[in-house]
Design a protein around this motif. Structure first.
Motif, PDB file in Angstrom:
ATOM      1  N   TYR A 100       1.314  -0.685   0.119  1.00  0.00           N
ATOM      2  CA  TYR A 100       0.091  -0.295  -0.033  1.00  0.00           C
ATOM      3  C   TYR A 100       1.093   0.948  -0.274  1.00  0.00           C
ATOM      4  N   MET A 149      -6.478  -0.765   2.626  1.00  0.00           N
ATOM      5  CA  MET A 149      -5.657  -0.731   2.545  1.00  0.00           C
ATOM      6  C   MET A 149      -5.777  -2.118   1.049  1.00  0.00           C
ATOM      7  N   GLU A 152      -7.378  -0.857  -2.138  1.00  0.00           N
ATOM      8  CA  GLU A 152      -6.630  -0.199  -3.037  1.00  0.00           C
ATOM      9  C   GLU A 152      -5.872  -0.884  -3.440  1.00  0.00           C
TER      10      GLU A 152
END
Length: 353
Positions: A100, A149, A152
């Motif tokens: 991340y 996270m 994403e």
């Protein structure tokens, strides 16, 4: 080129599993193996962040699925029952966090990232004011932060239809592996799970409730009879039920009917209420959307109301049947009641405990 890429990916997976296994043998090897793993995680992410390779999401799934098997076998080989094994269970989290932040460092920061950073600071505050053990607080911190996270990471690397299709194919294949493994454990039971270090993993977690030589959550009462639950690679039927609910939904949306049926049977055999609830609600939403595209809003409303009534009847039945301290369901309801009372007494909470 594709074959070479697959071989390289397989080498990464085998290496990570091997290092997690080594980290679980003894405490002295643990820090060396974890250090090597972190260095590899940084190296791989720095090399893949510009190419948008789907190997990163693949590694996330693989680590989550194979971590307990690696830890169990390593701990059994080393006869290791140390509490320090709980740190090895954080390997997938370390990889996700590294992935991340490397994405963030290599791209323009958006507004929602600043909101998430604020959320991280808030969670860190609760982490430091909490009175629980350091391990417990780390787990809470992980649970509150990790899902965004992962989202994403998926959004960044699975940024096209072809990449999503590749990832779905990989996910279905690795789920089949988990199903086969779980079927072996479901049939052989205690002998098999003791052989692959289940007891070592649970004793390291300071788990104390055992039944017939296995953790108590490996069995459940069904129709007044104790039956085995489908556990598989997660060493935990509850967590595996969530994994299988996702697998069922992916198989359904991918129109893989055979996989969907097999996965659904395994999901039911986990007897995981949370996973089944997630699956049921998601299916209800997808069916409602499908009906909305074909029929009038009145028919969709009738369907939703009918499902709501059925759900309430099932919930009442579960409460009346299982609301006693002999069943895990009692703990869920008790947790809700005590949680509401705690909020009334201290709205800001007590930190991570």
């Amino acid at each position: 080129m594709i074959v070479k890429s697959i071989r390289k990916e397989s080498l990464y997976f085998v290496l990570f599993v091997f290092l997690m296994m080594i980290a679980s043998v003894t405490e002295s090897l643990m820090f060396i193996a974890l250090g090597i793993l972190i260095a590899l995680f940084v190296y791989i992410n720095l090399n893949k962040v510009k190419s948008n390779s789907i190997i990163i999401p693949k590694i996330v799934v693989s680590l989550l699925l194979f971590q307990n098997l690696s830890i169990g076998i390593g701990a059994r080989l080393g006869n290791n029952f140390s509490d320090d094994l709980s740190w090895v269970t954080q390997v997938p989290t370390i990889f996700i966090v590294v992935s991340y932040f490397i994405i963030i460092m290599n791209n323009k920061i958006r507004k929602r990232e600043f909101l998430f950073f604020g959320y991280i600071i808030l969670n860190l505050m609760f982490f430091f004011i909490g009175s629980g053990t350091i391990t417990a607080r780390v787990v809470y911190l992980r649970n509150f932060l990790i899902f965004y996270m992962v989202f994403e990471i998926g959004r960044y690397y699975l940024n096209s239809g072809s990449k999503i299709k590749q990832f779905v194919d990989f996910f279905l294949k690795i789920t089949v592996m988990a199903v086969i493994f779980g079927l072996i454990g479901f049939i052989l039971g205690k002998t098999f799970y003791q052989l692959i270090g289940v007891l070592e993993v649970y004793k390291a977690k300071q788990y104390t409730a055992y039944r017939d030589g296995l953790p108590g959550n490996f069995m459940t009462l069904f129709g007044g009879v104790w039956v085995n639950r489908f556990v598989s690679l997660y060493y935990d039927p509850v967590n595996f039920s969530y994994f299988m609910s996702l697998a069922c939904l992916i198989a359904y949306t991918s129109n893989k009917k055979f996989f969907f049926i097999i996965f659904l049977i395994c999901e039911i055999l986990t007897f995981g209420k949370g996973g089944l609830l997630v699956f049921g609600l998601a299916m209800m939403c997808m069916i409602s959307q499908s009906l909305l595209n074909k029929y009038s809003i009145k028919i969709v409303r009738i369907f939703i109301i009918s499902m709501a009534i059925i759900s309430i009847v099932i919930l009442v039945r579960v409460v009346l049947t299982y609301f006693s301290d002999d069943f895990g369901t009692y703990n869920h309801f008790y947790g809700i009641v005590t949680g509401i009372e705690a909020i009334k007494q201290n709205p800001l909470g007590h930190g991570f405990n």
